[in-house]
Design a protein around this motif. Sequence first.
Motif, PDB file in Angstrom:
ATOM      1  N   GLY A  62       0.809  -1.211   0.000  1.00  0.00           N
ATOM      2  CA  GLY A  62       0.000   0.000   0.000  1.00  0.00           C
ATOM      3  C   GLY A  62       0.842   1.260   0.000  1.00  0.00           C
ATOM      4  O   GLY A  62       0.568   2.214  -0.741  1.00  0.00           O
ATOM      5  N   ALA A  63       1.889   1.265   0.817  1.00  0.00           N
ATOM      6  CA  ALA A  63       2.757   2.441   0.905  1.00  0.00           C
ATOM      7  C   ALA A  63       3.490   2.694  -0.402  1.00  0.00           C
ATOM      8  O   ALA A  63       3.566   3.832  -0.881  1.00  0.00           O
ATOM      9  CB  ALA A  63       3.755   2.259   2.049  1.00  0.00           C
ATOM     10  N   VAL A  64       4.032   1.630  -0.993  1.00  0.00           N
ATOM     11  CA  VAL A  64       4.758   1.773  -2.257  1.00  0.00           C
ATOM     12  C   VAL A  64       3.825   2.217  -3.372  1.00  0.00           C
ATOM     13  O   VAL A  64       4.181   3.054  -4.210  1.00  0.00           O
ATOM     14  CB  VAL A  64       5.457   0.449  -2.633  1.00  0.00           C
ATOM     15  N   GLY A  65       2.609   1.669  -3.384  1.00  0.00           N
ATOM     16  CA  GLY A  65       1.635   2.065  -4.397  1.00  0.00           C
ATOM     17  C   GLY A  65       1.318   3.551  -4.331  1.00  0.00           C
ATOM     18  O   GLY A  65       1.282   4.242  -5.356  1.00  0.00           O
ATOM     19  N   CYS A  66       1.102   4.047  -3.123  1.00  0.00           N
ATOM     20  CA  CYS A  66       0.823   5.481  -2.944  1.00  0.00           C
ATOM     21  C   CYS A  66       2.024   6.323  -3.350  1.00  0.00           C
ATOM     22  O   CYS A  66       1.874   7.369  -3.992  1.00  0.00           O
ATOM     23  CB  CYS A  66       0.454   5.763  -1.495  1.00  0.00           C
ATOM     24  N   TYR A  67       3.206   5.858  -2.994  1.00  0.00           N
ATOM     25  CA  TYR A  67       4.417   6.624  -3.286  1.00  0.00           C
ATOM     26  C   TYR A  67       4.707   6.683  -4.786  1.00  0.00           C
ATOM     27  O   TYR A  67       5.085   7.743  -5.311  1.00  0.00           O
ATOM     28  CB  TYR A  67       5.606   6.005  -2.555  1.00  0.00           C
ATOM     29  N   LEU A  68       4.515   5.565  -5.474  1.00  0.00           N
ATOM     30  CA  LEU A  68       4.861   5.498  -6.895  1.00  0.00           C
ATOM     31  C   LEU A  68       3.805   6.111  -7.805  1.00  0.00           C
ATOM     32  O   LEU A  68       4.137   6.639  -8.874  1.00  0.00           O
ATOM     33  CB  LEU A  68       5.104   4.046  -7.312  1.00  0.00           C
ATOM     34  N   PHE A  69       2.535   6.048  -7.399  1.00  0.00           N
ATOM     35  CA  PHE A  69       1.463   6.490  -8.290  1.00  0.00           C
ATOM     36  C   PHE A  69       0.725   7.735  -7.787  1.00  0.00           C
ATOM     37  O   PHE A  69       0.562   8.707  -8.531  1.00  0.00           O
ATOM     38  CB  PHE A  69       0.454   5.351  -8.490  1.00  0.00           C
ATOM     39  N   VAL A  70       0.293   7.706  -6.543  1.00  0.00           N
ATOM     40  CA  VAL A  70      -0.520   8.805  -6.021  1.00  0.00           C
ATOM     41  C   VAL A  70       0.308  10.074  -5.828  1.00  0.00           C
ATOM     42  O   VAL A  70      -0.091  11.166  -6.257  1.00  0.00           O
ATOM     43  CB  VAL A  70      -1.191   8.399  -4.691  1.00  0.00           C
ATOM     44  N   LEU A  71       1.463   9.938  -5.180  1.00  0.00           N
ATOM     45  CA  LEU A  71       2.292  11.112  -4.902  1.00  0.00           C
ATOM     46  C   LEU A  71       2.716  11.855  -6.167  1.00  0.00           C
ATOM     47  O   LEU A  71       2.527  13.081  -6.256  1.00  0.00           O
ATOM     48  CB  LEU A  71       3.517  10.705  -4.081  1.00  0.00           C
ATOM     49  N   PRO A  72       3.280  11.182  -7.185  1.00  0.00           N
ATOM     50  CA  PRO A  72       3.684  11.910  -8.395  1.00  0.00           C
ATOM     51  C   PRO A  72       2.511  12.604  -9.091  1.00  0.00           C
ATOM     52  O   PRO A  72       2.663  13.709  -9.618  1.00  0.00           O
ATOM     53  CB  PRO A  72       4.280  10.808  -9.287  1.00  0.00           C
ATOM     54  N   PHE A  73       1.343  11.955  -9.078  1.00  0.00           N
ATOM     55  CA  PHE A  73       0.174  12.542  -9.741  1.00  0.00           C
ATOM     56  C   PHE A  73      -0.221  13.851  -9.075  1.00  0.00           C
ATOM     57  O   PHE A  73      -0.381  14.888  -9.740  1.00  0.00           O
ATOM     58  CB  PHE A  73      -0.994  11.555  -9.702  1.00  0.00           C
ATOM     59  N   PHE A  74      -0.383  13.825  -7.753  1.00  0.00           N
ATOM     60  CA  PHE A  74      -0.802  15.028  -7.043  1.00  0.00           C
ATOM     61  C   PHE A  74       0.304  16.077  -6.999  1.00  0.00           C
ATOM     62  O   PHE A  74       0.020  17.276  -6.954  1.00  0.00           O
ATOM     63  CB  PHE A  74      -1.262  14.676  -5.624  1.00  0.00           C
ATOM     64  N   TYR A  75       1.551  15.631  -7.026  1.00  0.00           N
ATOM     65  CA  TYR A  75       2.668  16.581  -7.030  1.00  0.00           C
ATOM     66  C   TYR A  75       2.636  17.427  -8.299  1.00  0.00           C
ATOM     67  O   TYR A  75       2.892  18.633  -8.259  1.00  0.00           O
ATOM     68  CB  TYR A  75       3.992  15.826  -6.941  1.00  0.00           C
ATOM     69  N   ARG A  76       2.312  16.802  -9.414  1.00  0.00           N
ATOM     70  CA  ARG A  76       2.291  17.515 -10.689  1.00  0.00           C
ATOM     71  C   ARG A  76       1.029  18.359 -10.861  1.00  0.00           C
ATOM     72  O   ARG A  76       1.054  19.388 -11.532  1.00  0.00           O
ATOM     73  CB  ARG A  76       2.399  16.519 -11.847  1.00  0.00           C
ATOM     74  N   LYS A  77      -0.061  17.944 -10.240  1.00  0.00           N
ATOM     75  CA  LYS A  77      -1.353  18.588 -10.479  1.00  0.00           C
ATOM     76  C   LYS A  77      -1.705  19.692  -9.483  1.00  0.00           C
ATOM     77  O   LYS A  77      -2.468  20.599  -9.823  1.00  0.00           O
ATOM     78  CB  LYS A  77      -2.463  17.524 -10.456  1.00  0.00           C
ATOM     79  N   HIS A  78      -1.174  19.619  -8.267  1.00  0.00           N
ATOM     80  CA  HIS A  78      -1.608  20.549  -7.226  1.00  0.00           C
ATOM     81  C   HIS A  78      -0.420  21.296  -6.617  1.00  0.00           C
ATOM     82  O   HIS A  78       0.498  20.677  -6.078  1.00  0.00           O
ATOM     83  CB  HIS A  78      -2.371  19.800  -6.131  1.00  0.00           C
ATOM     84  N   ARG A  79      -0.475  22.609  -6.708  1.00  0.00           N
ATOM     85  CA  ARG A  79       0.619  23.438  -6.212  1.00  0.00           C
ATOM     86  C   ARG A  79       0.812  23.279  -4.711  1.00  0.00           C
ATOM     87  O   ARG A  79       1.934  23.265  -4.217  1.00  0.00           O
ATOM     88  CB  ARG A  79       0.349  24.910  -6.550  1.00  0.00           C
TER      89      ARG A  79
END
Length: 228
Positions: free
Chosen positions: A143-160
């Motif tokens: 779960g942690a790796v999934g969030c780190y690899l997919f969720v974090l990069p997505f929100f990092y690019r989309k939300h200031r």
Amino acid sequence: MLKPTGLSLLEILLLIFTATMVASGIVIANIDIQWFEEVYVVEDGFVENWTVVPLLIAAAYAIYVYRTKRKDAGWRFKLMVGMIALFSLFVAGEEISWGQRLLGHESSAFFREHNAQGETNLHNMVVGGKKINKIVFSQLLVGAVGCYLFVLPFFYRKHREVRQAVDAWGIPVPQFYQTVACCALFLSILLIPSGKNAEILEAGITSLFLLILLFPYNSQLYRATDVL
């Protein structure tokens, strides 16, 4: 930088090395499972020992960043970098059972009784009939790796706001190719018909962990340094 990939030589070498190690494991395991288990991933063999190398490099790099980062980096950034260094050293210590075999000392009665391999480490401890590393890898880590690899990069690019918070904490964000490499690694392990396929996974994931730390998407955070 190397063209047309845009990757540095070190990035390419790390990727090639990791891919070769994993591919070799797949081929060997499917040709001679005994040789795979008794030679390729044997205890204290090359693959297991390599697992420690990226962790030690990561720890050294994190300490370097901590020592040389500009003074206005903030306590959150330095806390995260310090945690990365400590985490890397802890996992490296666990992998070599804190030097038990290197120093030739025996485990205490407690570890001989409660550790699946009778070693002085925590990840092979048995709790409720299950090894701690099995619980962590099968539930928490996925779960942690999934969030780190997919969720974090997505929100990092989309939300200031997310980007500002992540940068303030100094969290290295995976690049797209690094996420793909991690996914390929996890899928590749399924091609190894052995209970020791986790040894390949550990060696591969520590290499990719180092790759992400050295070359994150937000690499500017780690490059702008001044000696304290």
